[in-house]
Design an enzyme around this catalytic site. Structure first.
Site, PDB file in Angstrom:
ATOM      1  N   ARG A  19      34.917  39.781  43.743  1.00 30.04           N
ATOM      2  CA  ARG A  19      36.322  39.241  43.765  1.00 30.04           C
ATOM      3  C   ARG A  19      36.614  38.604  44.926  1.00 30.04           C
ATOM      4  NH1 ARG A  19      37.922  41.680  39.025  1.00 30.04           N
ATOM      5  NH2 ARG A  19      36.759  43.699  38.697  1.00 30.04           N
ATOM      6  N   CYS A  35      39.557  42.677  35.562  1.00 31.03           N
ATOM      7  CA  CYS A  35      39.741  41.152  35.652  1.00 31.03           C
ATOM      8  C   CYS A  35      40.863  40.902  34.743  1.00 31.03           C
ATOM      9  CB  CYS A  35      38.514  40.368  35.156  1.00 31.03           C
ATOM     10  SG  CYS A  35      36.906  40.378  36.135  1.00 31.03           S
TER      11      CYS A  35
HETATM   12  C1  BEZ Z   1      36.016  44.763  35.406  1.00 34.92           C
HETATM   13  O1  BEZ Z   1      36.601  45.544  34.675  1.00 34.92           O
HETATM   14  O2  BEZ Z   1      36.838  43.604  35.611  1.00 34.92           O
HETATM   15  C2  BEZ Z   1      34.762  44.848  35.958  1.00 34.92           C
HETATM   16  C3  BEZ Z   1      34.351  46.118  36.435  1.00 34.92           C
HETATM   17  C4  BEZ Z   1      33.072  46.138  36.811  1.00 34.92           C
HETATM   18  C5  BEZ Z   1      32.186  45.254  36.713  1.00 34.92           C
HETATM   19  C6  BEZ Z   1      32.587  43.822  36.526  1.00 34.92           C
HETATM   20  C7  BEZ Z   1      33.811  43.765  35.952  1.00 34.92           C
END
Ligand code: BEZ
Length: 238
Positions: A138, A55
């Site tokens: 997402r 994110c």
């Molecule tokens: C992230 O790094 O944004 C992420 C990765 C796995 C689950 C939730 C967020």
């Protein structure tokens, strides 16, 4: 019990639907969606959680491209199932500490919605329980100036979005509207565009005879649309 049984059913808006309405608190003040964005394109996107690495890379990329989207008459609005103070702390940390792929000192100036209650995420089908029941996937909703959903893209938690593609989509949607055409696979401004299918034998013949239209057969016709013509129409004048 089988997976999927007794799960809450969440609504999933579809392409062509009016964007579901909501009021929300964001890092840029309160918003009334989509009415505050009437007359503009808007990308409403969700991310799983604040203070997570994928994110963070996405927010830095979007923030770095924000002027580009603004020039294409497109506003950005983010959402996650976190509270306002978490959002503020995360965005401050990004600006103060994170350097990624040459991006640093990145300020996120577009609104990030707090959605602790998941009200907005549920309205938009951003919670997909077999992926995660408390984090939004997402999701990316492209909403037109009349508040109609025109494209939806979903990615899972582990896959960061391709922002060149998101930008390509916003330009292609506007080009299709402005010029009454469709855009073929991998289209970019300057590439030939597709003329929609002929609706009668007469129009099928006319288009075969039109020197500006290149028909390989009556149903597969393209025409030139130069890059400057597209960008002059779609991008705001500086
Ligand atoms: C992230 O790094 O944004 C992420 C990765 C796995 C689950 C939730 C967020």
């Amino acid at each position: 019990m089988e997976q999927n049984q007794e799960q809450e059913v969440f609504s999933m808006p579809r392409i062509g639907d009016a964007a579901p309405e909501f009021k929300a608190v964001t890092t840029q003040g309160d918003i009334n969606f989509p009415s505050d964005y009437k007359g503009e394109w808007v990308i409403l996107f969700s991310h799983p959680a604040d203070f997570t690495p994928v994110c963070t890379s996405e927010f830095m990329t979007f923030a770095t491209m924000a002027d580009q989207f603004e020039e294409a008459n497109c506003k950005l609005v983010g959402l996650s199932i976190d509270g306002l103070y978490s959002h503020i702390a995360w965005l401050r940390t990004i600006k103060e500490k994170i350097e990624y792929k040459g991006m640093k000192d990145v300020e996120v100036n577009f609104p990030l919605i707090e959605d602790i209650t998941m009200d907005v995420a549920k309205k938009y089908g951003m919670i997909q329980p077999n992926e995660d029941s408390t984090k939004a996937v997402r999701a990316v909703f492209f909403i037109d100036p009349k508040g109609i959903i025109r494209t939806i893209i979903y990615y899972p938690l582990s896959l960061g979005r391709n922002f060149d593609e998101l930008y390509r989509v916003i330009i292609a949607l506007q080009a299709a509207d402005e010029f009454g055409v469709a855009t073929p696979a991998d289209w970019r401004p300057g590439d030939d565009v597709i003329i929609g299918p002929a609706g009668s034998c007469g129009s099928a013949k006319d288009r075969m005879d039109d020197s500006e239209i290149n028909c390989q057969d009556w149903f597969f016709c393209t025409k030139k649309l130069d890059k400057k013509t597209v960008l002059d129409k779609v991008l705001k004048k500086k």
